[in-house]
Design a protein around this motif. Structure first.
Motif, PDB file in Angstrom:
ATOM      1  N   ILE A   1      14.300 -24.838 -68.908  1.00 47.41           N
ATOM      2  CA  ILE A   1      15.158 -25.196 -70.037  1.00 47.41           C
ATOM      3  C   ILE A   1      15.651 -23.863 -70.614  1.00 47.41           C
ATOM      4  O   ILE A   1      15.119 -23.336 -71.590  1.00 47.41           O
ATOM      5  CB  ILE A   1      14.397 -26.046 -71.079  1.00 47.41           C
ATOM      6  CG1 ILE A   1      13.789 -27.280 -70.406  1.00 47.41           C
ATOM      7  CG2 ILE A   1      15.332 -26.452 -72.216  1.00 47.41           C
ATOM      8  CD1 ILE A   1      12.864 -28.086 -71.308  1.00 47.41           C
ATOM      9  N   TYR A   2      16.652 -23.311 -69.944  1.00 50.38           N
ATOM     10  CA  TYR A   2      17.016 -21.915 -70.151  1.00 50.38           C
ATOM     11  C   TYR A   2      17.624 -21.612 -71.504  1.00 50.38           C
ATOM     12  O   TYR A   2      17.318 -20.580 -72.097  1.00 50.38           O
ATOM     13  CB  TYR A   2      17.943 -21.449 -69.031  1.00 50.38           C
ATOM     14  CG  TYR A   2      17.300 -21.544 -67.674  1.00 50.38           C
ATOM     15  CD1 TYR A   2      16.070 -20.956 -67.421  1.00 50.38           C
ATOM     16  CD2 TYR A   2      17.923 -22.225 -66.638  1.00 50.38           C
ATOM     17  CE1 TYR A   2      15.468 -21.034 -66.183  1.00 50.38           C
ATOM     18  CE2 TYR A   2      17.328 -22.305 -65.382  1.00 50.38           C
ATOM     19  CZ  TYR A   2      16.100 -21.708 -65.160  1.00 50.38           C
ATOM     20  OH  TYR A   2      15.517 -21.789 -63.935  1.00 50.38           O
TER      21      TYR A   2
ATOM     22  N   LEU B   1      11.816  -8.579 -73.704  1.00 46.82           N
ATOM     23  CA  LEU B   1      12.938  -8.125 -72.877  1.00 46.82           C
ATOM     24  C   LEU B   1      12.701  -8.468 -71.409  1.00 46.82           C
ATOM     25  O   LEU B   1      13.609  -8.919 -70.714  1.00 46.82           O
ATOM     26  CB  LEU B   1      13.153  -6.620 -73.046  1.00 46.82           C
ATOM     27  CG  LEU B   1      13.708  -6.175 -74.390  1.00 46.82           C
ATOM     28  CD1 LEU B   1      13.622  -4.653 -74.528  1.00 46.82           C
ATOM     29  CD2 LEU B   1      15.140  -6.655 -74.568  1.00 46.82           C
ATOM     30  N   TRP B   2      11.467  -8.269 -70.945  1.00 47.20           N
ATOM     31  CA  TRP B   2      11.147  -8.597 -69.557  1.00 47.20           C
ATOM     32  C   TRP B   2      11.300 -10.100 -69.314  1.00 47.20           C
ATOM     33  O   TRP B   2      11.862 -10.519 -68.312  1.00 47.20           O
ATOM     34  CB  TRP B   2       9.736  -8.127 -69.205  1.00 47.20           C
ATOM     35  CG  TRP B   2       9.416  -8.326 -67.762  1.00 47.20           C
ATOM     36  CD1 TRP B   2       9.774  -7.513 -66.730  1.00 47.20           C
ATOM     37  CD2 TRP B   2       8.725  -9.430 -67.198  1.00 47.20           C
ATOM     38  NE1 TRP B   2       9.325  -8.047 -65.548  1.00 47.20           N
ATOM     39  CE2 TRP B   2       8.680  -9.219 -65.803  1.00 47.20           C
ATOM     40  CE3 TRP B   2       8.130 -10.568 -67.719  1.00 47.20           C
ATOM     41  CZ2 TRP B   2       8.061 -10.112 -64.932  1.00 47.20           C
ATOM     42  CZ3 TRP B   2       7.512 -11.461 -66.858  1.00 47.20           C
ATOM     43  CH2 TRP B   2       7.494 -11.225 -65.482  1.00 47.20           C
ATOM     44  N   SER B   3      10.817 -10.918 -70.264  1.00 44.23           N
ATOM     45  CA  SER B   3      10.956 -12.379 -70.133  1.00 44.23           C
ATOM     46  C   SER B   3      12.423 -12.802 -70.104  1.00 44.23           C
ATOM     47  O   SER B   3      12.811 -13.680 -69.331  1.00 44.23           O
ATOM     48  CB  SER B   3      10.238 -13.100 -71.279  1.00 44.23           C
ATOM     49  OG  SER B   3       8.847 -12.993 -71.148  1.00 44.23           O
ATOM     50  N   LEU B   4      13.233 -12.163 -70.951  1.00 41.30           N
ATOM     51  CA  LEU B   4      14.662 -12.467 -70.951  1.00 41.30           C
ATOM     52  C   LEU B   4      15.289 -12.088 -69.609  1.00 41.30           C
ATOM     53  O   LEU B   4      16.117 -12.825 -69.069  1.00 41.30           O
ATOM     54  CB  LEU B   4      15.362 -11.744 -72.102  1.00 41.30           C
ATOM     55  CG  LEU B   4      15.021 -12.258 -73.495  1.00 41.30           C
ATOM     56  CD1 LEU B   4      15.518 -11.289 -74.561  1.00 41.30           C
ATOM     57  CD2 LEU B   4      15.579 -13.652 -73.717  1.00 41.30           C
ATOM     58  N   GLY B   5      14.880 -10.960 -69.066  1.00 40.31           N
ATOM     59  CA  GLY B   5      15.356 -10.567 -67.747  1.00 40.31           C
ATOM     60  C   GLY B   5      14.980 -11.586 -66.688  1.00 40.31           C
ATOM     61  O   GLY B   5      15.786 -11.931 -65.812  1.00 40.31           O
ATOM     62  N   GLU B   6      13.763 -12.095 -66.765  1.00 38.41           N
ATOM     63  CA  GLU B   6      13.315 -13.125 -65.823  1.00 38.41           C
ATOM     64  C   GLU B   6      14.143 -14.406 -65.974  1.00 38.41           C
ATOM     65  O   GLU B   6      14.471 -15.055 -64.983  1.00 38.41           O
ATOM     66  CB  GLU B   6      11.832 -13.436 -66.028  1.00 38.41           C
ATOM     67  CG  GLU B   6      10.911 -12.409 -65.429  1.00 38.41           C
ATOM     68  CD  GLU B   6      11.018 -12.370 -63.914  1.00 38.41           C
ATOM     69  OE1 GLU B   6      10.658 -13.346 -63.244  1.00 38.41           O
ATOM     70  OE2 GLU B   6      11.481 -11.345 -63.397  1.00 38.41           O
TER      71      GLU B   6
ATOM     72  N   ALA C   1      20.089  -9.673 -65.832  1.00 42.26           N
ATOM     73  CA  ALA C   1      18.653  -9.548 -65.548  1.00 42.26           C
ATOM     74  C   ALA C   1      18.269  -8.092 -65.329  1.00 42.26           C
ATOM     75  O   ALA C   1      17.252  -7.622 -65.859  1.00 42.26           O
ATOM     76  CB  ALA C   1      18.295 -10.394 -64.332  1.00 42.26           C
ATOM     77  N   THR C   2      19.065  -7.380 -64.570  1.00 43.53           N
ATOM     78  CA  THR C   2      18.786  -5.973 -64.304  1.00 43.53           C
ATOM     79  C   THR C   2      18.843  -5.162 -65.595  1.00 43.53           C
ATOM     80  O   THR C   2      17.962  -4.340 -65.868  1.00 43.53           O
ATOM     81  CB  THR C   2      19.788  -5.406 -63.274  1.00 43.53           C
ATOM     82  OG1 THR C   2      19.657  -6.142 -62.058  1.00 43.53           O
ATOM     83  CG2 THR C   2      19.544  -3.936 -63.016  1.00 43.53           C
ATOM     84  N   GLU C   3      19.863  -5.406 -66.405  1.00 43.58           N
ATOM     85  CA  GLU C   3      20.014  -4.670 -67.668  1.00 43.58           C
ATOM     86  C   GLU C   3      18.798  -4.858 -68.577  1.00 43.58           C
ATOM     87  O   GLU C   3      18.257  -3.897 -69.124  1.00 43.58           O
ATOM     88  CB  GLU C   3      21.281  -5.129 -68.389  1.00 43.58           C
ATOM     89  CG  GLU C   3      21.517  -4.447 -69.711  1.00 43.58           C
ATOM     90  CD  GLU C   3      22.731  -4.978 -70.458  1.00 43.58           C
ATOM     91  OE1 GLU C   3      22.791  -4.763 -71.676  1.00 43.58           O
ATOM     92  OE2 GLU C   3      23.604  -5.604 -69.826  1.00 43.58           O
TER      93      GLU C   3
ATOM     94  N   MET D   1      16.316 -16.046 -62.967  1.00 41.52           N
ATOM     95  CA  MET D   1      16.174 -17.436 -62.524  1.00 41.52           C
ATOM     96  C   MET D   1      17.519 -18.155 -62.479  1.00 41.52           C
ATOM     97  O   MET D   1      17.704 -19.090 -61.718  1.00 41.52           O
ATOM     98  CB  MET D   1      15.210 -18.187 -63.443  1.00 41.52           C
ATOM     99  CG  MET D   1      13.797 -17.675 -63.380  1.00 41.52           C
ATOM    100  SD  MET D   1      12.844 -18.347 -64.742  1.00 41.52           S
ATOM    101  CE  MET D   1      11.455 -18.994 -63.852  1.00 41.52           C
ATOM    102  N   GLN D   2      18.446 -17.686 -63.302  1.00 44.89           N
ATOM    103  CA  GLN D   2      19.780 -18.278 -63.339  1.00 44.89           C
ATOM    104  C   GLN D   2      20.757 -17.546 -62.410  1.00 44.89           C
ATOM    105  O   GLN D   2      21.950 -17.823 -62.429  1.00 44.89           O
ATOM    106  CB  GLN D   2      20.319 -18.245 -64.767  1.00 44.89           C
ATOM    107  CG  GLN D   2      19.498 -19.083 -65.734  1.00 44.89           C
ATOM    108  CD  GLN D   2      20.015 -18.941 -67.140  1.00 44.89           C
ATOM    109  OE1 GLN D   2      21.062 -19.485 -67.479  1.00 44.89           O
ATOM    110  NE2 GLN D   2      19.294 -18.185 -67.958  1.00 44.89           N
TER     111      GLN D   2
END
Length: 117
Positions: free
Chosen positions: A18-19, A46-51, A62-64, A55-56
């Protein structure tokens, strides 16, 4: 406490794919942790947001965010956090068939763990 709850709820939404809700909650948590000066939790967000972006299949975002997470992990001397960032970045490179870059990132990850960075 509220920021930690937001982060956990965001992670639950992330696991359920549920992004939009996950992005909102983890972004809010990250802002609160930033206000408190909790660099470790900022990096985790930040790492979770990248993940979430990974996933999307939004690899640029994600890299940023993964790169942004790496610095605070280094500042608080979280070897696990730095290693996770480098591992994630290496996976991005592999996904995009950039094998030389991936190999270099994996090598950096192992070196930082072994050397205690």
């Amino acid at each position: 406490g509220a920021a930690q709850c937001l982060k956990m709820l965001g992670d639950i939404y992330r696991m359920q794919a549920i992004y939009d809700e996950a992005l909102d909650m983890i972004s809010d948590a990250q802002k609160q942790f930033q206000t408190f000066g909790d660099q470790l939790q900022v990096a985790e967000c930040l790492w979770s947001l990248g993940e979430l972006y990974r996933m999307q299949k939004k690899n640029d975002e994600a890299t940023e965010l993964t790169l942004k997470a790496q610095n605070p992990f280094e500042e608080v001397r979280s070897r696990r956090g730095v290693a996770n960032c480098l591992l994630t970045l290496g996976r991005f490179d592999m996904d995009q068939a950039r094998y030389d870059a991936s190999t270099q990132r994996q090598y950096q990850s192992v070196g930082r763990i072994v050397n205690g960075a």
